[in-house]
Design a protein around this motif. Structure first.
Motif, PDB file in Angstrom:
ATOM      1  N   ALA A 135       0.831  -1.209   0.000  1.00 36.43           N
ATOM      2  CA  ALA A 135       0.000   0.000   0.000  1.00 36.43           C
ATOM      3  C   ALA A 135       0.866   1.260   0.000  1.00 36.43           C
ATOM      4  N   THR A 136       1.980   1.204   0.726  1.00 32.84           N
ATOM      5  CA  THR A 136       2.875   2.373   0.807  1.00 32.84           C
ATOM      6  C   THR A 136       3.522   2.658  -0.536  1.00 32.84           C
ATOM      7  N   PHE A 137       4.100   1.627  -1.153  1.00 31.79           N
ATOM      8  CA  PHE A 137       4.789   1.832  -2.423  1.00 31.79           C
ATOM      9  C   PHE A 137       3.811   1.923  -3.595  1.00 31.79           C
ATOM     10  N   GLY A 138       2.666   1.291  -3.467  1.00 30.47           N
ATOM     11  CA  GLY A 138       1.662   1.368  -4.528  1.00 30.47           C
ATOM     12  C   GLY A 138       1.029   2.743  -4.613  1.00 30.47           C
ATOM     13  N   GLY A 139       0.892   3.392  -3.461  1.00 30.38           N
ATOM     14  CA  GLY A 139       0.368   4.756  -3.425  1.00 30.38           C
ATOM     15  C   GLY A 139      -1.119   4.828  -3.695  1.00 30.38           C
ATOM     16  N   SER A 140      -1.660   6.025  -3.526  1.00 28.86           N
ATOM     17  CA  SER A 140      -3.068   6.305  -3.813  1.00 28.86           C
ATOM     18  C   SER A 140      -3.137   7.333  -4.926  1.00 28.86           C
ATOM     19  N   TRP A 141      -4.107   7.192  -5.806  1.00 29.86           N
ATOM     20  CA  TRP A 141      -4.183   8.074  -6.965  1.00 29.86           C
ATOM     21  C   TRP A 141      -4.324   9.537  -6.570  1.00 29.86           C
ATOM     22  N   TYR A 142      -5.079   9.803  -5.498  1.00 27.00           N
ATOM     23  CA  TYR A 142      -5.282  11.201  -5.118  1.00 27.00           C
ATOM     24  C   TYR A 142      -4.034  11.818  -4.504  1.00 27.00           C
ATOM     25  N   VAL A 143      -3.191  10.998  -3.863  1.00 26.49           N
ATOM     26  CA  VAL A 143      -1.922  11.501  -3.329  1.00 26.49           C
ATOM     27  C   VAL A 143      -0.969  11.833  -4.470  1.00 26.49           C
ATOM     28  N   VAL A 144      -0.907  10.946  -5.459  1.00 33.06           N
ATOM     29  CA  VAL A 144      -0.058  11.195  -6.630  1.00 33.06           C
ATOM     30  C   VAL A 144      -0.542  12.422  -7.383  1.00 33.06           C
ATOM     31  N   LEU A 145      -1.861  12.545  -7.552  1.00 33.20           N
ATOM     32  CA  LEU A 145      -2.439  13.706  -8.235  1.00 33.20           C
ATOM     33  C   LEU A 145      -2.119  14.992  -7.487  1.00 33.20           C
ATOM     34  N   ASN A 193       2.726  23.298  -0.496  1.00 34.62           N
ATOM     35  CA  ASN A 193       2.063  22.696   0.662  1.00 34.62           C
ATOM     36  C   ASN A 193       0.554  22.957   0.649  1.00 34.62           C
ATOM     37  N   PHE A 194       0.179  24.174   0.258  1.00 32.49           N
ATOM     38  CA  PHE A 194      -1.232  24.554   0.260  1.00 32.49           C
ATOM     39  C   PHE A 194      -2.032  23.732  -0.748  1.00 32.49           C
ATOM     40  N   ILE A 195      -1.492  23.572  -1.951  1.00 34.50           N
ATOM     41  CA  ILE A 195      -2.192  22.797  -2.986  1.00 34.50           C
ATOM     42  C   ILE A 195      -2.313  21.340  -2.566  1.00 34.50           C
ATOM     43  N   PHE A 196      -1.212  20.776  -2.062  1.00 32.57           N
ATOM     44  CA  PHE A 196      -1.257  19.370  -1.646  1.00 32.57           C
ATOM     45  C   PHE A 196      -2.232  19.173  -0.484  1.00 32.57           C
ATOM     46  N   ALA A 197      -2.181  20.064   0.508  1.00 32.64           N
ATOM     47  CA  ALA A 197      -3.067  19.947   1.670  1.00 32.64           C
ATOM     48  C   ALA A 197      -4.527  20.113   1.270  1.00 32.64           C
ATOM     49  N   THR A 198      -4.782  20.986   0.290  1.00 30.52           N
ATOM     50  CA  THR A 198      -6.161  21.199  -0.165  1.00 30.52           C
ATOM     51  C   THR A 198      -6.682  19.983  -0.920  1.00 30.52           C
ATOM     52  N   VAL A 199      -5.885  19.492  -1.864  1.00 28.06           N
ATOM     53  CA  VAL A 199      -6.316  18.370  -2.707  1.00 28.06           C
ATOM     54  C   VAL A 199      -6.416  17.078  -1.910  1.00 28.06           C
TER      55      VAL A 199
END
Length: 258
Positions: A135-145, A193-199
């Protein structure tokens, strides 16, 4: 009808010519930037993205992940590239770093689906460990986005601000380099940081706007602090490039294209 077809053909030729010019520009740029700088830049982007999965500090209004230990390096690399070759060069290398990072994320995601076990599984013989690592290395699509959107936006902001401030400064000394670097980095890091925290954090984890803004500002402060510590090294690298005429081929090519 024929006029429309002719206009379309002319437009396609212009776009094709522009594309070929950009490809040539990019090839010359990569030949001129020292490979170690590009390698460290790309490595810092990939590592920051991966280590963002592990928290370093987590309080209500203070949240730092381990990725920040690499993010200052990517911004320092952008700053020295901006100083020597300008905003366009920094943005182009950032796009390359983003492409590599997304490719690595895709490969990690595919390999996380492989049926084999991680080495740590044989230490614990616990299937949950294997699932957690996948799960850690596979990641989540919204985190990558969120990470990709934050990175490319902040890269553009940093490059444009850095170059704009630099063009208004007359002296070529450490103070000028520090001023353009610190201001552009502080604003761009906050935007990142702001964009990542918002998304990611607000939409998917229910953060309040207060948490988003305060955590973004605190994160930007610590990331800027790291760059301040190492900015002297960045200045020495740029000055050495200037003395040894590193990258003059690209600068001359840009003058001819202007």
């Amino acid at each position: 009808m024929e006029a429309d077809v002719f206009a379309s053909i002319v437009l396609m030729k212009k776009l094709s010519s522009k594309l070929m010019q950009e490809i040539k520009d990019f090839k010359i740029l990569l030949r001129n930037i020292p490979s170690l700088t590009v390698s460290l830049f790309i490595l810092s982007v990939v590592c920051a993205n991966l280590m963002a999965n592990k928290e370093l500090v987590n309080f209500k209004y203070i949240a730092l992940d381990c990725g920040f230990t690499f993010s200052w390096l990517m911004f320092l690399c952008m700053d020295i590239i901006c100083k020597r070759w300008g905003a366009n060069a920094s943005i182009k290398v950032s796009i390359l770093a983003l492409a590599v990072n997304l490719s690595v994320c895709l490969i990690f995601a595919l390999l996380s689906k492989a049926p084999g076990m991680w080495g740590e599984f044989y230490t614990t013989e616990n299937q949950e460990v294997n699932r957690a690592l996948n799960a850690t290395f596979g990641g989540s699509w919204y985190v990558v986005l969120g990470s990709a959107l934050a990175f490319i936006t902040s890269s553009i902001i940093n490059a444009l601000l850095n170059t704009a401030i630099g063009s208004s400064l007359k002296k070529n000394n450490f103070f000028s380099f520090a001023l353009r670097s610190y201001v552009s980095t502080a604003i761009a890091q906050f935007a990142d940081n702001f964009i990542f925290a918002t998304v990611v954090s607000k939409i998917f984890f229910g953060w309040s706007w207060t948490q988003v803004i305060v955590c973004s500002a605190i994160g930007a402060f610590f990331e800027l602090l790291c760059e301040v510590v190492f900015s002297g090294l960045g200045w020495k690298v740029v000055r050495q490039w200037e003395k040894e005429n590193v990258g003059n081929e690209y600068l001359e090519y840009q003058k001819k294209q202007a």
